[in-house]
Scaffold this active site. Structure first.
Site, mmCIF file in Angstrom:
data_model
loop_
_atom_site.group_PDB
_atom_site.id
_atom_site.type_symbol
_atom_site.label_atom_id
_atom_site.label_comp_id
_atom_site.label_asym_id
_atom_site.label_seq_id
_atom_site.Cartn_x
_atom_site.Cartn_y
_atom_site.Cartn_z
ATOM 1 N N ARG A 35 -1.555 2.787 -2.621
ATOM 2 C CA ARG A 35 -0.903 2.699 -1.308
ATOM 3 C C ARG A 35 -1.130 3.948 -0.458
ATOM 4 O O ARG A 35 -1.084 3.873 0.772
ATOM 5 C CB ARG A 35 0.601 2.465 -1.478
ATOM 6 C CG ARG A 35 0.915 1.015 -1.763
ATOM 7 C CD ARG A 35 2.403 0.803 -1.883
ATOM 8 N NE ARG A 35 2.732 -0.617 -1.895
ATOM 9 C CZ ARG A 35 3.960 -1.085 -2.040
ATOM 10 N NH1 ARG A 35 4.975 -0.260 -2.194
ATOM 11 N NH2 ARG A 35 4.169 -2.381 -2.029
ATOM 12 N N LYS A 197 9.738 -17.705 -11.037
ATOM 13 C CA LYS A 197 10.749 -18.586 -10.442
ATOM 14 C C LYS A 197 10.173 -19.469 -9.356
ATOM 15 O O LYS A 197 9.637 -18.968 -8.367
ATOM 16 C CB LYS A 197 11.840 -17.735 -9.802
ATOM 17 C CG LYS A 197 12.764 -17.082 -10.782
ATOM 18 C CD LYS A 197 13.738 -16.344 -9.945
ATOM 19 C CE LYS A 197 14.948 -15.861 -10.676
ATOM 20 N NZ LYS A 197 15.682 -14.981 -9.749
ATOM 21 N N GLY A 350 2.961 -7.638 -6.070
ATOM 22 C CA GLY A 350 2.901 -6.497 -6.984
ATOM 23 C C GLY A 350 2.342 -6.823 -8.360
ATOM 24 O O GLY A 350 1.396 -6.168 -8.822
ATOM 25 N N GLY A 373 6.523 -8.528 -1.225
ATOM 26 C CA GLY A 373 7.476 -9.335 -0.458
ATOM 27 C C GLY A 373 6.936 -9.707 0.914
ATOM 28 O O GLY A 373 7.129 -10.828 1.391
HETATM 29 C C1 3PG Z 1 7.724 -2.862 -1.969
HETATM 30 O O1 3PG Z 1 7.317 -2.111 -2.842
HETATM 31 O O2 3PG Z 1 7.877 -4.079 -2.127
HETATM 32 C C2 3PG Z 1 7.993 -2.266 -0.631
HETATM 33 O O3 3PG Z 1 7.820 -0.882 -0.670
HETATM 34 C C3 3PG Z 1 9.374 -2.639 -0.168
HETATM 35 O O4 3PG Z 1 10.327 -2.142 -1.059
HETATM 36 P P1 3PG Z 1 11.693 -2.922 -1.240
HETATM 37 O O5 3PG Z 1 11.386 -4.204 -1.934
HETATM 38 O O6 3PG Z 1 12.561 -1.994 -2.064
HETATM 39 O O7 3PG Z 1 12.270 -3.154 0.134
#
Ligand code: 3PG
Ligand code: MG
Length: 397
Positions: A35, A197, A350, A373
């Site tokens: 990142r 899920k 991720g 997300g």
């Molecule tokens: C992530 O790693 O998904 C982003 O940095 C956002 O982090 P968060 O899910 O804690 O908001």
């Protein structure tokens, strides 16, 4: 939204929101700096144009309090090495001291603010906190795709304080790849959706159904579909309240001519764990007290074949509990299938990224999103607050 290329940066304090939420080990070592490297073109561009670079980010989830272990100091060091120049680590992200430090920057110098989430105002999208952050810059750049699904102060509320705002190169690239894949894909377009899920992926499945030619479903979420078809899955994880909806979505896909691939065999064990007994069985033969924890080899071959003619692939979510070695083969095999394909391949989320990095296939995937997300939110067809705040998807160049 505007591109960073449209802004005049010389001599200005350029406040850039990035996502430096990188994984750290127990000694505060950065274990994956993807990142950080991903935003270097933007940071370098600002420095090359004599901007005074002020970087802000969150790290982890400190819940509005200062937590030493979630300081961005290790990131400042790594960034300094990557940029080959000093990065001044601010002791805070707002306040008079930080303002003085930032105002003392010369053209082409860099400061990194401390973790934004040390203040509750960040996640609360608090206007006053946003105002204090905004005092640290003359122009604002959003280069934090991975956090654009959060309406947080540094992503949303802050924007109204600036006459000039823009997206960085990474954010522009993320949006472009996504648009190309979903809006004018070369077909067949295949969506591979996995993960634990079905509830967290249902919105994405519904949104993609009218757009894709094939769905390939893996991970524990496949169980809800298999259950709706009447298979007995032993003690496998099933979200019972979604079985009916999963069945209905499956039927709708078939009616609309979308090919729908589900696992035909599984790696099963009495329970998840590193040293448990495992075996490979057809889906029809999962023993009563065992559970499916990965797709089996026949499924991997089936999925590989289904990808053979793909021209565009979008992948989110692992095929099994891949963090445990015994249940990682389905996901690893999928990495190779996607890497070997001739398709434009876009992967986000991720867990899926970790699987790709661990197999060393990174360069053989067309695009790996830095968002988890945020990427899923795009798949759901929902707007990203961070992108909306900049003026929406359309890029003015
Ligand atoms: C992530 O790693 O998904 C982003 O940095 C956002 O982090 P968060 O899910 O804690 O908001
Ligand atoms: Mg997250």
């Amino acid at each position: 939204m505007y591109s960073i290329k449209e802004l005049d940066l010389q001599g200005k304090r350029v406040l850039v929101r990035v996502d430096f939420n990188v994984p750290l080990d127990e000694h505060q070592n950065i274990t994956d700096d993807t990142r950080i490297k991903a935003v270097l073109p933007t940071l370098q561009y600002i420095l090359d144009h004599q901007g005074r670079l002020v970087i802000m980010s969150h790290m982890g989830r400190p819940k509005g309090k200062a937590v030493d272990k979630l300081s961005l100091a290790p990131v400042a060091k790594r960034l300094g090495r990557l940029l080959e120049q000093e990065v001044f680590m601010a002791e805070d992200c707002i306040g008079e001291n930080v303002e003085n430090q930032v105002n003392g920057l010369e053209d082409g110098q860099v400061a990194l603010l401390e973790n934004l989430r040390f203040y509750p105002g960040e996640e609360d999208n608090d206007p006053e906190f946003a105002r204090q952050l905004a005092a640290l810059g003359d122009v604002y750049i959003n280069e934090a795709f991975a956090v654009c699904h959060r309406a947080h102060a540094s992503v949303e509320a802050i924007v109204s304080h600036f006459p000039e705002t823009a997206a960085g190169f990474l954010l522009l690239k993320e949006m472009k790849y996504f648009k190309d894949a979903m809006e004018k894909p070369r077909r067949p377009l295949v969506a591979i959706i996995g993960g634990a899920k079905v509830s967290s992926k249902f919105g994405a499945l519904e949104n993609m159904l009218p757009r894709v030619n094939k769905f390939i479903i893996g991970g524990a979420m496949a169980n809800s579909f298999l259950k709706s078809m009447g298979f007995a899955l032993g003690r496998s994880k099933v979200e019972e309240d979604l079985v009916e909806a999963a069945g209905a979505l499956h039927q709708r896909a078939l009616r609309e001519g979308v090919k729908f691939y589900l696992p035909v065999d599984a790696v099963v064990a009495p329970e998840p764990g590193p040293n448990v007994e495992t075996k490979i069985v057809p889906i029809q033969e999962i023993p009563e007290n065992w559970m499916a924890l990965d797709i089996g080899p026949a499924t991997s071959r089936l999925f590989d074949e289904a990808l053979y003619n793909a021209k565009t692939i979008v992948w989110n979510g692992p095929m099994g509990m891949f963090e445990i070695d015994a249940f990682s083969r389905g996901t690893i095999s999928m990495v190779y299938s996607v890497a070997d394909s001739y398709a434009l391949s876009i992967v986000g989320g991720g867990d899926t990224d970790v699987a790709i990095h661990s197999t060393g296939q990174t360069d053989r995937i067309s695009y790996i999103s830095t968002g988890g997300g945020a990427f899923l939110r795009l798949l759901e067809g929902k707007p990203l607050p961070g992108v909306q705040a900049l003026g929406g998807l359309e890029i003015h160049e």
